[in-house]
Write a protein that holds these residues in place. Structure first.
Motif, PDB file in Angstrom:
ATOM      1  N   SER A  35      27.970  30.429  47.769  1.00 15.86           N
ATOM      2  CA  SER A  35      26.929  31.430  48.006  1.00 15.86           C
ATOM      3  C   SER A  35      25.936  30.948  49.055  1.00 15.86           C
ATOM      4  O   SER A  35      25.438  31.738  49.859  1.00 15.86           O
ATOM      5  N   TYR A  48      24.516  33.146  42.925  1.00 12.20           N
ATOM      6  CA  TYR A  48      25.557  33.032  41.903  1.00 12.20           C
ATOM      7  C   TYR A  48      24.983  33.466  40.565  1.00 12.20           C
ATOM      8  O   TYR A  48      23.940  32.966  40.133  1.00 12.20           O
ATOM      9  N   LEU A  55      29.608  35.731  42.470  1.00  9.63           N
ATOM     10  CA  LEU A  55      28.627  35.831  43.532  1.00  9.63           C
ATOM     11  C   LEU A  55      28.048  37.231  43.582  1.00  9.63           C
ATOM     12  O   LEU A  55      28.721  38.211  43.237  1.00  9.63           O
TER      13      LEU A  55
END
Length: 215
Positions: A35, A48, A55
């Motif tokens: 992420s 996250y 995600l």
């Protein structure tokens, strides 16, 4: 930077999000390496979700995106600071910042409904998110004496029965042309629909996204 950062045992690191223009702290979220990489590559925040284990991109459904201006990390390299230009509300409740309550639990910041001036000053969907958070908490903890706990304990058939009953109450109120009753019964229906969504693990964001797609 990714090689320098110290992710925890779950591969996560806390990310403090700050408005680059006002200096206000907007939110605290979690990131993993993927992420964070997406955030750096796209120029928009990606986090996250520990509850959903996936995600998620900020503003993906609401349009309240965060454009990244710079990324820093602390002296221990175990937390990151991301300074952004915020569009609309940073908090899922509809508030500009997630930190909108004081030490007494009182709201010190009004919710933002939409960036469109036509919505200024109107109550908005933020209350639905707040109510959904309470419902999810009741589902997880099942406190005694809670009506919401009662519904979850009884299960889907009871919840569906209540949705049907409240729908009928809205119809009756509308047939009688009584605005106050329509308002009251619609609020009851909204609540029971949120319980249904929580029971079936359907996110409120998904409903808003579906409505937006039909606009």
């Amino acid at each position: 930077m990714l090689d320098t950062l110290k992710f925890d045992k779950d591969g996560l690191i806390p990310a403090v999000i700050q408005d680059v223009n006002t200096g206000a702290v907007l939110m605290l979220a979690w990131m993993n390496a993927e992420s964070l990489m997406r955030t750096m590559e796209s120029g928009r925040t990606c986090f996250y979700s520990r509850s959903r284990q996936e995600l998620w991109s900020k503003g993906e459904t609401s349009g309240h995106v965060q454009r990244v201006k710079d990324i820093r990390y602390d002296c221990d390299a175990d937390a990151v600071l991301i300074r952004v230009e915020q569009t609309g509300a940073a908090c899922h409740s509809g508030h500009y910042s997630c930190f909108y309550r004081d030490q007494n639990g009182q709201e010190v910041e009004a919710a933002i409904v939409d960036t469109d001036p036509a919505y200024e000053g109107k109550a908005g969907p933020g209350i639905l998110y707040e109510l959904m958070d309470v419902i999810k908490e009741r589902k997880a903890k099942r406190p005694e004496g809670s009506y919401t706990t009662y519904l979850f304990d009884k299960g889907i058939d009871k919840i569906l029965k209540k949705v049907g009953e409240e729908s009928a109450e809205v119809i009756i109120a509308a047939k009688n042309h009584i605005p106050a009753e329509i308002t009251y019964e619609t609020a009851d229906l909204f609540y029971h629909l949120l319980v249904l969504l929580a029971q079936e693990e359907v996110e409120l964001d998904a409903v808003f996204a579906e409505l937006k797609s039909r606009r």
